[in-house]
Design a protein around this motif. Structure first.
Motif, mmCIF file in Angstrom:
data_model
loop_
_atom_site.group_PDB
_atom_site.id
_atom_site.type_symbol
_atom_site.label_atom_id
_atom_site.label_comp_id
_atom_site.label_asym_id
_atom_site.label_seq_id
_atom_site.Cartn_x
_atom_site.Cartn_y
_atom_site.Cartn_z
ATOM 1 N N ASP A 111 -4.952 -1.621 -41.299
ATOM 2 C CA ASP A 111 -4.711 -2.100 -40.324
ATOM 3 C C ASP A 111 -4.654 -1.193 -39.194
ATOM 4 O O ASP A 111 -4.415 -1.780 -38.065
ATOM 5 N N GLY A 112 -5.259 0.092 -39.515
ATOM 6 C CA GLY A 112 -5.658 0.779 -38.410
ATOM 7 C C GLY A 112 -4.379 1.976 -37.887
ATOM 8 O O GLY A 112 -4.643 2.516 -37.152
ATOM 9 N N SER A 113 -3.473 2.062 -38.963
ATOM 10 C CA SER A 113 -2.217 2.982 -38.537
ATOM 11 C C SER A 113 -2.973 4.200 -39.232
ATOM 12 O O SER A 113 -3.546 4.414 -40.255
ATOM 13 N N TRP A 114 -2.667 5.431 -38.439
ATOM 14 C CA TRP A 114 -3.316 6.797 -38.822
ATOM 15 C C TRP A 114 -1.881 7.526 -39.514
ATOM 16 O O TRP A 114 -1.051 7.790 -38.839
ATOM 17 N N LEU A 115 -2.110 7.936 -40.791
ATOM 18 C CA LEU A 115 -1.098 8.627 -41.747
ATOM 19 C C LEU A 115 -1.539 9.978 -41.750
ATOM 20 O O LEU A 115 -2.539 10.414 -42.189
ATOM 21 N N CYS A 164 3.330 8.273 -39.001
ATOM 22 C CA CYS A 164 2.074 7.683 -38.221
ATOM 23 C C CYS A 164 1.800 8.699 -36.954
ATOM 24 O O CYS A 164 2.792 9.280 -36.425
ATOM 25 N N VAL A 165 0.671 9.226 -37.012
ATOM 26 C CA VAL A 165 0.198 10.082 -35.605
ATOM 27 C C VAL A 165 -0.952 9.234 -35.017
ATOM 28 O O VAL A 165 -1.317 7.951 -35.423
ATOM 29 N N THR A 166 -1.325 9.657 -34.098
ATOM 30 C CA THR A 166 -2.356 8.976 -33.142
ATOM 31 C C THR A 166 -3.109 10.221 -32.325
ATOM 32 O O THR A 166 -2.594 11.317 -32.379
ATOM 33 N N GLU A 221 6.206 9.171 -34.870
ATOM 34 C CA GLU A 221 7.753 8.788 -35.685
ATOM 35 C C GLU A 221 8.263 9.909 -36.330
ATOM 36 O O GLU A 221 7.627 11.071 -36.572
ATOM 37 N N GLY A 222 9.872 9.737 -36.711
ATOM 38 C CA GLY A 222 10.235 10.750 -37.540
ATOM 39 C C GLY A 222 10.992 11.776 -36.523
ATOM 40 O O GLY A 222 10.836 12.001 -35.261
ATOM 41 N N LYS A 223 11.243 12.872 -37.354
ATOM 42 C CA LYS A 223 11.907 14.116 -36.435
ATOM 43 C C LYS A 223 11.156 14.956 -35.541
ATOM 44 O O LYS A 223 11.528 15.558 -34.574
ATOM 45 N N GLU A 224 9.884 14.657 -36.169
ATOM 46 C CA GLU A 224 8.633 15.457 -35.128
ATOM 47 C C GLU A 224 8.389 14.526 -33.951
ATOM 48 O O GLU A 224 7.151 15.016 -33.301
ATOM 49 N N ALA A 225 8.746 13.200 -34.005
ATOM 50 C CA ALA A 225 8.052 12.454 -32.865
ATOM 51 C C ALA A 225 7.792 13.124 -31.647
ATOM 52 O O ALA A 225 8.702 13.680 -31.155
ATOM 53 N N GLY A 226 6.652 12.675 -31.105
ATOM 54 C CA GLY A 226 6.580 13.364 -29.682
ATOM 55 C C GLY A 226 5.794 14.849 -29.862
ATOM 56 O O GLY A 226 5.141 15.490 -28.732
ATOM 57 N N CYS A 227 5.871 15.330 -30.959
ATOM 58 C CA CYS A 227 5.157 16.858 -31.178
ATOM 59 C C CYS A 227 3.577 16.546 -31.077
ATOM 60 O O CYS A 227 3.263 15.378 -31.656
ATOM 61 N N ILE A 228 2.767 17.752 -30.824
ATOM 62 C CA ILE A 228 1.564 17.621 -30.856
ATOM 63 C C ILE A 228 0.999 18.642 -31.965
ATOM 64 O O ILE A 228 1.366 19.853 -31.911
ATOM 65 N N ILE A 229 0.099 18.409 -33.055
ATOM 66 C CA ILE A 229 -0.320 19.043 -33.985
ATOM 67 C C ILE A 229 -1.492 19.611 -33.401
ATOM 68 O O ILE A 229 -2.555 18.709 -33.294
ATOM 69 N N TYR A 274 -0.924 13.501 -32.095
ATOM 70 C CA TYR A 274 0.301 13.307 -31.631
ATOM 71 C C TYR A 274 1.477 12.308 -32.483
ATOM 72 O O TYR A 274 0.856 11.626 -33.116
ATOM 73 N N VAL A 275 2.491 13.067 -32.865
ATOM 74 C CA VAL A 275 3.158 12.373 -33.828
ATOM 75 C C VAL A 275 4.016 11.360 -33.511
ATOM 76 O O VAL A 275 4.680 11.452 -32.190
#
Ligand SMILES: Nc1ncnc2c1ncn2[C@@H]1O[C@H](COP(=O)(O)OP(=O)(O)O)[C@@H](O)[C@H]1O
Ligand SMILES: [Mg+2]
Length: 369
Positions: free
Chosen positions: A47-51, A71-73, A87-95, A84-85
């Motif tokens: 479906d195009g979600s990035w896991l 999910c990241v993007t 969802e979850g606890k790390e939502a908004g974080c950048i890896i 870019y995260v």
């Protein structure tokens, strides 16, 4: 020294989703075996979600997404460069990511779409840019570019499905007079032989067009080209080089999806048994094709070679070729003296080289300066 963070993208919204999982498994193992790399696997669902996180390869292969994936993007904003995260606890974080390795075959990955996103995000990535990817994916565009550049391609006719609906008898006449039978009918944008038919008699054309039209609005009909199926790997950016050529001997009437992935009776010969003159011609044409198509990093150029008539035609270029440990692309490099892991390290270095090259280009123009 800090390890390079390599995000490997795989799966995706493509008929070649499964093939991508196999290529990615080999690439991830090959990169992980090297001290200098840290691998961040990113699985893209159908479906195009990035896991990301956990084992996305396993998650996509099994179809079950366990709770340890998030999910990241990638955002088209260079200030937020990385994964870019969402969802979850790390939502908004950048890896942080140093290089992206798209291991996506076919639509939404090999066709310039992901490459466009990565350009906007200002992230270095392995392989061709937007134009090379898009033009390499569209067989009609590719043939036009190659013909213009003097690379031999077989005779063909192309049309849109709406042209066929409006006037199929005109197209049938053109196919008969310009190409004859047998001919090959293909969707312009696809891979893995999906939607391709060999048509023996005029009566079979409509059915083959209907099949191809399920996958693309642009349809290509090619003259049947006799001869052996020869492939050649290319590696590099501005000064690409060609591997030793290899040969595919399909177990079916042609190298269809079944012969490629299901039936393992197709044979592979590396190096291909060719005269030195034909071998030289194939390698030169492989590099010429790569350059004309504005490719970067890697590409596999596929040929038909009629050694009785000494004729060579380019069939196509694949900008993200199959990359399992037994795939032609890495195997032809191995036979040319470049082992799998070194090939991966080369591709990462080429991605960084191309990025630095493009960063040098100016995006501001001051007419007074
Ligand atoms: N014009 C042609 N003449 C003879 N065989 C062909 C021709 N076009 C395709 N084929 C056969 O079909 C296979 C798949 O076609 P190809 O254009 O390579 O599509 P894909 O991008 O899906 O790999 C080829 O490997 C070859 O076996
Ligand atoms: Mg092919």
């Amino acid at each position: 020294m800090a390890r390079l963070q390599i995000a490997v993208l795989f799966g995706g919204r493509s008929g070649e989703h499964e093939v991508s999982l196999r290529s990615a498994a080999a690439i991830i193992t090959g990169l992980r075996a090297q001290e200098q790399f840290e691998v961040l696997p990113v699985g893209i669902t159908r479906d195009g979600s990035w896991l990301y996180g956990g084992d996305p390869l396993q998650a996509l292969a099994s179809g079950k997404v366990p709770g340890d994936n998030v999910c990241v993007t990638v955002l088209p904003d260079p200030a937020k460069r990385g994964l870019y995260v969402l969802e979850g606890k790390e939502a908004g974080c950048i890896i942080p990511v140093d290089v992206v390795f798209p291991v996506l075959h076919g639509t939404f990955g090999e066709d310039g779409t992901v490459q466009g996103l990565l350009e906007l995000a200002r992230l270095p990535y392995v392989g061709a840019g937007v134009l090379g990817s898009a033009a390499g994916m569209d067989k009609v565009m590719m043939k036009a570019v190659l013909e213009q550049g003097g690379v031999p391609v077989g005779p063909y006719v192309w049309f849109k499905s709406i042209d066929w609906e409006r006037d199929s008898s005109r197209i049938m006449m053109e196919v008969k007079t310009r190409l004859g039978y047998p001919c090959f009918v293909k969707p312009a944008n696809l891979g893995s032989s999906v939607g391709i038919s060999k048509v023996h008699i005029e009566d079979g054309l409509a059915r083959a067009v209907a099949l191809a039209a399920r996958f693309d609005r642009k349809i290509l009909v090619e003259k049947y080209l006799p001869g052996r199926e020869i492939e050649c790997s290319v590696l590099g950016n501005d000064e690409p080089r060609a591997s030793v050529p290899g040969e595919i001997i399909p177990c079916n009437e042609f190298y269809d999806y079944r012969a490629k992935y299901i039936d393992d009776r197709s044979e592979i010969l590396i190096p291909a048994d060719l005269s030195s003159q034909l071998r030289k011609q194939v390698r030169e044409l492989a590099v010429k094709t790569f350059v004309l198509m504005d490719c970067a990093g890697l590409g596999r150029v596929d040929f038909f070679v009629d050694d009785k008539e000494n004729k060579v035609w380019v069939n196509e270029i694949n900008t993200i070729p199959g990359f399992t440990s037994i795939s032609m692309y890495p195997k032809m490099w191995e036979a040319s003296g470049l082992p799998f892991e070194d090939l991966l390290a080369n591709l990462v270095a080429l991605a960084l080289e191309r990025f630095v090259d493009r960063e040098r280009l100016e995006t501001v123009y001051d007419p007074e300066a």
